[in-house]
Design an enzyme around this catalytic site. Structure first.
Site, PDB file in Angstrom:
ATOM      1  N   THR A  87       0.831  -1.205   0.000  1.00  0.00           N
ATOM      2  CA  THR A  87       0.000   0.000   0.000  1.00  0.00           C
ATOM      3  C   THR A  87       0.863   1.251   0.000  1.00  0.00           C
ATOM      4  O   THR A  87       0.631   2.187  -0.768  1.00  0.00           O
ATOM      5  CB  THR A  87      -0.912   0.011   1.239  1.00  0.00           C
ATOM      6  OG1 THR A  87      -1.668  -1.191   1.273  1.00  0.00           O
ATOM      7  CG2 THR A  87      -1.852   1.202   1.216  1.00  0.00           C
ATOM      8  N   THR A  88       1.881   1.273   0.856  1.00  0.00           N
ATOM      9  CA  THR A  88       2.748   2.437   0.986  1.00  0.00           C
ATOM     10  C   THR A  88       3.530   2.687  -0.291  1.00  0.00           C
ATOM     11  O   THR A  88       3.911   3.822  -0.579  1.00  0.00           O
ATOM     12  CB  THR A  88       3.707   2.251   2.181  1.00  0.00           C
ATOM     13  OG1 THR A  88       2.947   1.839   3.323  1.00  0.00           O
ATOM     14  CG2 THR A  88       4.444   3.531   2.514  1.00  0.00           C
ATOM     15  N   ARG A  97      -9.335  -0.519   4.736  1.00  0.00           N
ATOM     16  CA  ARG A  97      -9.051  -0.123   3.352  1.00  0.00           C
ATOM     17  C   ARG A  97      -9.779  -0.999   2.342  1.00  0.00           C
ATOM     18  O   ARG A  97     -10.085  -0.546   1.234  1.00  0.00           O
ATOM     19  CB  ARG A  97      -7.539  -0.191   3.071  1.00  0.00           C
ATOM     20  CG  ARG A  97      -6.710   0.794   3.868  1.00  0.00           C
ATOM     21  CD  ARG A  97      -5.278   0.850   3.379  1.00  0.00           C
ATOM     22  NE  ARG A  97      -5.167   1.656   2.179  1.00  0.00           N
ATOM     23  CZ  ARG A  97      -4.510   2.813   2.090  1.00  0.00           C
ATOM     24  NH1 ARG A  97      -3.927   3.325   3.154  1.00  0.00           N
ATOM     25  NH2 ARG A  97      -4.461   3.480   0.957  1.00  0.00           N
TER      26      ARG A  97
END
Length: 295
Positions: free
Chosen positions: A46-47, A140
């Site tokens: 995700t990052t 998320r």
């Protein structure tokens, strides 16, 4: 045997002003992470803005990281997708490139039932031979891996060995570890819950904080593993304000700004993510200064 123990960095993907991946800067960041005791690299999570990389870019970034790290520490490739076939493809390519493990997020948007999760993760894991770490982040994805499902997968699919737990639900994690009875390796997916997760038998953290404070995050886990729980707790609490600031807007907006503030030229974000708002920039700067990583 654990894929890793300690603090693995969910690393950013630096970009040029035109939005293309800045591989040169990525290489410099990887070297700095290794020099500052990061225990594993998690690439294209995700990052790392994997959701807005093309498949070709995604795999190019994974291959670059694997070659750059050169087996000095484990490289775990984010290869999850809401499409099972796509996740199979990305996972197989990551294995071919030499990844030490893959990280598979739960299907997002279309979601899945618990039976669907069993089928989805089993199909991907059975298509490769390297270890699989599940990634549970319902905030998320809108999809939660129930403890019973995670344990079933760990017991029935040989190479599903771990889970990154970012549900924030400590009661759920405790239930998972009671049911697992040692069959699954647990990693915190939240930087503000490293010590609580370790206390339940966790092996470490897959961390956003490690981007800007790799050695400090490593030390939180190392102190706990060495039996100095009091020191580990102190280090965890000292990092809380910075953890909060790194999530004042949706990840990775704040952490890319933080990396740029530290001089890493992390570059822009890909849409729909936008630059950190001015008020949050000041919050982030203050937290970084208070933590001692920004002058």
């Amino acid at each position: 045997m654990s894929v890793f123990t300690g603090a693995g960095v969910a690393i950013i993907t630096p970009m040029y002003d035109n939005g293309e991946v800045n591989f040169e800067k990525l290489g410099e960041i990887l070297e700095d992470q290794i020099a500052h005791k990061t225990d594993a690299i998690i690439i294209c999570g995700t990052t790392g803005e994997a959701s807005t990389l093309s498949h070709e870019e995604h795999l190019d970034v994974i291959r670059y990281a694997i070659n750059k790290v050169a087996k000095r520490i484990p490289v775990i490739a984010g290869t999850g997708s809401n499409c099972t076939a796509t996740a199979v493809y990305l996972s197989q390519e990551a294995e071919k490139a030499g990844a030490d493990a893959v990280l598979l997020v739960t299907p997002y948007y279309n979601k899945a039932t618990q039976n669907g999760l069993k089928k989805h993760f089993s199909e991907i894991a059975n298509s490769i031979h390297i270890p699989v770490i599940l990634y549970n982040v319902p905030s998320r994805t809108g999809c939660n891996i129930q403890p019973e499902t995670a344990v079933w997968l760990a017991k029935n699919v040989e190479n599903i060995v771990g889970i990154k737990e970012a549900s924030g639900n400590i009661s759920q994690v405790a239930k998972l570890m009671r049911l697992a009875d040692g069959c699954i390796e647990l990693y915190s997916g939240n930087d503000d819950q490293i010590v609580p997760i370790l206390s339940l038998g966790g092996k470490g953290v897959i961390s956003v904080l490690s981007n800007v404070a790799p050695e400090q995050t490593h030390n939180i886990v190392a102190a706990f593993m060495e039996g100095d729980v009091q020191k580990s707790c102190r280090l965890q609490l000292e990092a809380l304000d910075l953890c909060d600031a790194l999530f004042c807007e949706v990840n990775p907006i704040p952490v890319k700004k933080a990396m740029s503030l530290l001089g890493w030229e992390a570059g822009p974000l890909r849409g729909p993510l936008t630059e950190l708002e001015d008020a949050h920039v000041e919050q982030l700067k203050k937290a970084m200064k208070d933590y001692g990583i920004l002058k």
